[in-house]
Enzyme design. Sequence first.
Site, PDB file in Angstrom:
ATOM      1  N   LYS A  44      25.339  49.882  32.211  1.00 52.52           N
ATOM      2  CA  LYS A  44      26.588  50.503  31.754  1.00 52.52           C
ATOM      3  C   LYS A  44      26.233  51.572  30.704  1.00 52.52           C
ATOM      4  O   LYS A  44      25.470  51.310  29.785  1.00 52.52           O
ATOM      5  CB  LYS A  44      27.471  49.425  31.127  1.00 52.52           C
ATOM      6  N   GLU A  93      42.681  34.944  32.777  1.00 47.50           N
ATOM      7  CA  GLU A  93      43.871  34.685  31.951  1.00 47.50           C
ATOM      8  C   GLU A  93      44.578  33.388  32.355  1.00 47.50           C
ATOM      9  O   GLU A  93      45.113  32.682  31.502  1.00 47.50           O
ATOM     10  CB  GLU A  93      44.846  35.855  32.050  1.00 47.50           C
ATOM     11  N   ARG A  95      49.709  37.539  35.120  1.00 48.67           N
ATOM     12  CA  ARG A  95      48.811  36.735  35.963  1.00 48.67           C
ATOM     13  C   ARG A  95      48.875  35.247  35.612  1.00 48.67           C
ATOM     14  O   ARG A  95      48.556  34.395  36.417  1.00 48.67           O
ATOM     15  CB  ARG A  95      47.407  37.295  35.763  1.00 48.67           C
TER      16      ARG A  95
HETATM   17  C1  TPP Z   1      43.320  40.826  34.701  1.00 45.29           C
HETATM   18  C2  TPP Z   1      42.601  41.789  33.787  1.00 45.29           C
HETATM   19  N1  TPP Z   1      42.186  41.365  32.567  1.00 45.29           N
HETATM   20  C3  TPP Z   1      41.563  42.210  31.720  1.00 45.29           C
HETATM   21  C4  TPP Z   1      41.339  43.521  32.078  1.00 45.29           C
HETATM   22  C5  TPP Z   1      40.720  44.480  31.076  1.00 45.29           C
HETATM   23  N2  TPP Z   1      39.437  44.988  31.590  1.00 45.29           N
HETATM   24  C6  TPP Z   1      39.323  46.167  32.130  1.00 45.29           C
HETATM   25  S1  TPP Z   1      37.789  46.512  32.640  1.00 45.29           S
HETATM   26  C7  TPP Z   1      37.231  45.014  32.024  1.00 45.29           C
HETATM   27  C8  TPP Z   1      35.809  44.642  32.144  1.00 45.29           C
HETATM   28  C9  TPP Z   1      35.393  44.661  33.579  1.00 45.29           C
HETATM   29  O1  TPP Z   1      34.043  44.276  33.672  1.00 45.29           O
HETATM   30  P1  TPP Z   1      33.311  44.513  35.063  1.00 45.29           P
HETATM   31  O2  TPP Z   1      34.160  44.011  36.158  1.00 45.29           O
HETATM   32  O3  TPP Z   1      31.971  43.930  34.924  1.00 45.29           O
HETATM   33  O4  TPP Z   1      33.262  46.106  35.205  1.00 45.29           O
HETATM   34  P2  TPP Z   1      32.372  47.122  34.338  1.00 45.29           P
HETATM   35  O5  TPP Z   1      33.292  47.683  33.288  1.00 45.29           O
HETATM   36  O6  TPP Z   1      31.236  46.361  33.769  1.00 45.29           O
HETATM   37  O7  TPP Z   1      31.947  48.160  35.336  1.00 45.29           O
HETATM   38  C10 TPP Z   1      38.272  44.294  31.510  1.00 45.29           C
HETATM   39  C11 TPP Z   1      38.165  42.948  30.900  1.00 45.29           C
HETATM   40  C12 TPP Z   1      41.810  43.931  33.362  1.00 45.29           C
HETATM   41  N3  TPP Z   1      41.689  45.209  33.768  1.00 45.29           N
HETATM   42  N4  TPP Z   1      42.407  43.059  34.173  1.00 45.29           N
HETATM   43 MG    MG Z   2      30.200  44.670  34.333  1.00 48.77          MG
END
Ligand code: TPP
Ligand code: MG
Length: 614
Positions: free
Chosen positions: A252, A335, A363
Amino acid sequence: MKQTPLADPRPADIKGPEDLRAMSPGEVRRLVPEIRRLLVDTVTRTGGHLGPNLGVVELSVALHRVFESPRDAILWDTGHQSYVHKILTGRAGDLGTLRRRGGLSGYPSRAESPHDVIENSHASTVLSWAAGLARAHGLRGERDRAVVAVIGDGALTGGMAWEALNNIAAAPGRPVIVVLNDNTRSYGPTAGGIAEHLAALRTGTARDHLFESLGLARLGPVDGHDITALETALRHARDLGRSVVVHCVTEKGRGHAPAEQDEADRQHAVRPLAPGRPGGDGSPSWTAVFGRELARLGAERPDLVAVTAAMLHPTGLTEFAGRHPDRTLDVGIAEQHAVTTAAGLALGGMHPVVAIYATFLNRAYDQLLLDAALHRAPLTLVLDRAGVTGDDGPSHNGMWDLSLLNTVPGLRVAAPRDAATLRRALREAVAVHDGPTAVRFPKGTTGPDIPAVDTVRGVDVLRRGELADLLLVSVGAMGGTCLEIASLLALDGVGVTVVDPRWIKPVPQALVELSLGHRLVATVEDNGRAGGAGAAVAQALGDAGAPAPVRTFGLPQRFLDHGSRAEILESAGLTAPRIADTLAAALLYSRAAAAPAPLPVPRPPVPGSAVPPH
Ligand SMILES: Cc1ncc(C[n+]2csc(CCOP(=O)(O)OP(=O)(O)O)c2C)c(N)n1
Ligand SMILES: [Mg+2]
Ligand SMILES: CC(=O)[C@@H](O)[C@H](O)COP(=O)(O)O
């Protein structure tokens, strides 16, 4: 005829993935740093998800060289990492409009491109989408159309992802190509057993007993920044003819030192650096006020436990976690689990504080209703980003929580109007021991405190009107707007009393008494109107037989396109001038309606008509 190699291929040269597929490996190698340069130059200016997109440059290029979008579907989980996909599908020239009203969305958008298939920014949904789409292709005999689902390691901690994998594994005839983008992080390091398993797979210290035990093929780990290796793996996955997990290891923030060195979240989301941005009013963010007060409470109350769904820092739990790591729980992007595990903590004598963004509570509605509320679990939900958030698009606005919360028996809900009332509401909430509570507040800064001039049985009076024309009920952070409405109406000679119940569920009985004598009651809230605070006030006054009509002002019940909070509130008519105009007209109407109507003048008889006029 083969194009002559582009000496310096640029993102703007790509009008569609076919241009990318026509490039030689050498041209592609020269293109990649240009894409990174465009991302850094643009997103540091517009704001957005810089780190996630820097991490998927090579992966996005390989995907669009192996698969033929839009005939093959490339689906992105959460979609915050889809800027490179947009560049490769002909939108490089518009990247400067990212997250701006009328410009590119910060997530896939079907209105923008046929290459954008799903646009819900809530995590962990992509595999279910893919399972359904693959099944449809099977039923329609379109087996030559690939279904590719890109999911992050963070999103893989969401339960829905495993529900989907369970079904994908059971449907061998409808292959889904799962591209796992494993960068070891959500915001911070991804939590839980899955993260540990992926770490073991990355280092080769364990065989896969997770995906393969489900009957899924697994390829990798593949270096997610080696385009040749990625293309080889993806072609193999495409030709395998069965569902497969391609485990890609990425970094990242790759290629941009400030992101690579950002230990907090690898510049997961950067703020716009637009010059001349209006300086804040110097007030703290709602999140900071909450985090500070919770840390104080954590020292006073050894039973308090902070629960986060992979968003420790964004929800303000950093200080509490630093002081009380043993009473801080990160459940991953889960959640539903967060709410019910909090009910379990409450069952065991703790008082959990579950900090999540308002939109993500959607959710966990069933868990709130039938685990927390049915069991009268003393837990507190702290809903940040309640109301219009704006530039994260329709699925991020916190505009449904009050409508959901209003249906939950026994739940008490507070909507503070400023920092002082937020601190007070939090203390009151965690002092409730016979059921769940919720405190909701918006994104951004709190603004100055708004003092009450009086309090009537728990309802704060912010302004007393000289005449009893209008009782204006302010909900949460709309206090400043409501005082502005009152000032505008006073110019028309309208007497407005502004009140703030602070606790909006259950509707305080004092509102009924305060409404008596007023010609009109109005409510203003930063939530959808359907089932919101205003609807609950109208119902409570009606049930009590209060005579004054109630006008509710809130967000329209529709999906609101991305833009700034101010632009969206303006377009929704949720501004002081617009509301004041509407109320002035309503009060004029009600004044006319209250005046004695002139007696009707009998019509002269129509010549020859047999029936005398009545
Ligand atoms: C249900 C939900 N909870 C929290 C979020 C907030 N959120 C957005 S991106 C993220 C992290 C995602 O991590 P990953 O899937 O590993 O993607 P990366 O950013 O590492 O590419 C979170 C927690 C969300 N979008 N949806
Ligand atoms: Mg990730
Ligand atoms: C993609 C996602 O769900 C979050 O990263 C979202 O961008 C919220 O950002 P803020 O924390 O700026 O509201």
